[in-house]
Design a protein around this motif. Structure first.
Motif, short mmCIF file in Angstrom:
data_model
loop_
_atom_site.label_atom_id
_atom_site.label_comp_id
_atom_site.label_asym_id
_atom_site.label_seq_id
_atom_site.Cartn_x
_atom_site.Cartn_y
_atom_site.Cartn_z
N SER A 167 25.42 39.77 40.64
CA SER A 167 26.84 39.48 40.46
C SER A 167 27.63 40.13 41.58
O SER A 167 27.25 41.19 42.09
CB SER A 167 27.34 40.01 39.12
OG SER A 167 26.64 39.44 38.04
N CYS A 168 28.73 39.53 41.93
CA CYS A 168 29.63 40.09 42.94
C CYS A 168 31.05 39.84 42.45
O CYS A 168 31.48 38.69 42.33
CB CYS A 168 29.39 39.42 44.28
SG CYS A 168 30.51 39.95 45.60
N VAL A 169 31.75 40.92 42.16
CA VAL A 169 33.12 40.84 41.67
C VAL A 169 34.08 41.13 42.81
O VAL A 169 33.90 42.10 43.55
CB VAL A 169 33.35 41.83 40.52
CG1 VAL A 169 34.78 41.73 40.02
CG2 VAL A 169 32.37 41.55 39.38
N ALA A 170 35.10 40.30 42.92
CA ALA A 170 36.08 40.45 43.99
C ALA A 170 37.39 40.98 43.42
O ALA A 170 37.80 40.62 42.32
CB ALA A 170 36.32 39.11 44.66
N SER A 171 38.04 41.81 44.19
CA SER A 171 39.37 42.29 43.82
C SER A 171 40.25 42.18 45.05
O SER A 171 39.79 42.09 46.18
CB SER A 171 39.32 43.73 43.33
OG SER A 171 38.81 44.58 44.33
N GLY A 172 41.53 42.18 44.83
CA GLY A 172 42.46 42.05 45.95
C GLY A 172 43.09 40.68 45.96
O GLY A 172 43.60 40.21 44.96
N THR A 191 43.51 36.50 46.26
CA THR A 191 43.04 35.45 45.38
C THR A 191 41.62 35.02 45.73
O THR A 191 41.35 34.55 46.82
CB THR A 191 43.98 34.25 45.42
OG1 THR A 191 45.29 34.70 45.13
CG2 THR A 191 43.56 33.21 44.42
N PHE A 192 40.72 35.19 44.77
CA PHE A 192 39.30 34.91 44.96
C PHE A 192 39.06 33.46 45.34
O PHE A 192 38.22 33.16 46.20
CB PHE A 192 38.58 35.27 43.66
CG PHE A 192 37.11 35.01 43.68
CD1 PHE A 192 36.56 34.04 42.85
CD2 PHE A 192 36.26 35.74 44.49
CE1 PHE A 192 35.19 33.81 42.84
CE2 PHE A 192 34.90 35.52 44.49
CZ PHE A 192 34.36 34.55 43.66
N SER A 193 39.81 32.56 44.75
CA SER A 193 39.56 31.14 44.97
C SER A 193 39.94 30.68 46.37
O SER A 193 39.67 29.54 46.74
CB SER A 193 40.30 30.30 43.93
OG SER A 193 41.68 30.51 44.03
N ALA A 197 37.82 32.17 37.46
CA ALA A 197 38.69 32.78 36.45
C ALA A 197 38.46 34.28 36.34
O ALA A 197 39.37 35.02 35.92
CB ALA A 197 38.45 32.11 35.10
N ILE A 198 37.24 34.73 36.69
CA ILE A 198 36.94 36.16 36.59
C ILE A 198 36.51 36.73 37.94
O ILE A 198 35.89 37.80 38.01
CB ILE A 198 35.88 36.45 35.52
CG1 ILE A 198 34.58 35.69 35.80
CG2 ILE A 198 36.41 36.13 34.13
CD1 ILE A 198 33.43 36.11 34.90
N ASN A 199 36.85 36.01 39.01
CA ASN A 199 36.65 36.51 40.38
C ASN A 199 35.21 36.95 40.65
O ASN A 199 34.97 38.01 41.26
CB ASN A 199 37.59 37.70 40.66
CG ASN A 199 39.04 37.28 40.73
OD1 ASN A 199 39.37 36.12 40.56
ND2 ASN A 199 39.91 38.24 40.96
N THR A 200 34.26 36.15 40.22
CA THR A 200 32.86 36.55 40.31
C THR A 200 32.00 35.43 40.89
O THR A 200 32.17 34.26 40.52
CB THR A 200 32.32 36.96 38.93
OG1 THR A 200 33.13 38.01 38.40
CG2 THR A 200 30.89 37.44 39.02
#
Length: 121
Positions: free
Chosen positions: A20-25, A27-29, A74-77
């Motif tokens: 898994s790779c979660v993004a923050s900051g 907009t992921f999309s 939706a969950i930046n993943t």
């Protein structure tokens, strides 16, 4: 965008893992995402990539049919489902974000810290 990869571990040949790779900051999309890997003494190589919407995916020939990349905006993943693992899949796996779907590391400008995958024979 900041990326945090997880899910690596030790598995026997033929087994499965999900990274898994979660993004923050930002907009992921907005970003295409990629997974790359680097084994000791080797260059970083492309594994899989997915476009912004998730509708287009690329795979390295060495993992085609065994690995699946997917994303949930939706969950930046972004995920990498790895099945039928082989000892030659042993490497540090990195997720990366960039403006376009690409197989080239230089097209990605944000990188996660890497997660170790070890496949025993």
């Amino acid at each position: 965008v900041q990326l945090q990869a997880s899910g690596g571990g030790l598995v026997q040949a033929g087994g499965s893992l999900r990274l898994s790779c979660v993004a923050s900051g930002r907009t992921f999309s907005y970003y295409a995402m990629g997974w790359f890997r680097q084994a000791p003494g080797k260059e970083r190589e492309f594994v899989a990539g997915i476009n912004r919407s998730g509708g287009t995916t690329y795979y390295a020939d060495s993992v085609k049919g065994r690995f699946t990349i997917s994303r949930d905006n939706a969950i930046n993943t972004v995920y990498l489902h790895m099945n039928t693992l082989k000892p030659e899949d042993t490497a540090v796996y990195y997720c990366a974000a960039g403006p376009i779907l690409s197989r080239t590391p230089r097209d990605f400008y944000s990188w996660g810290q890497g997660t170790q995958v070890t496949v025993s024979s």
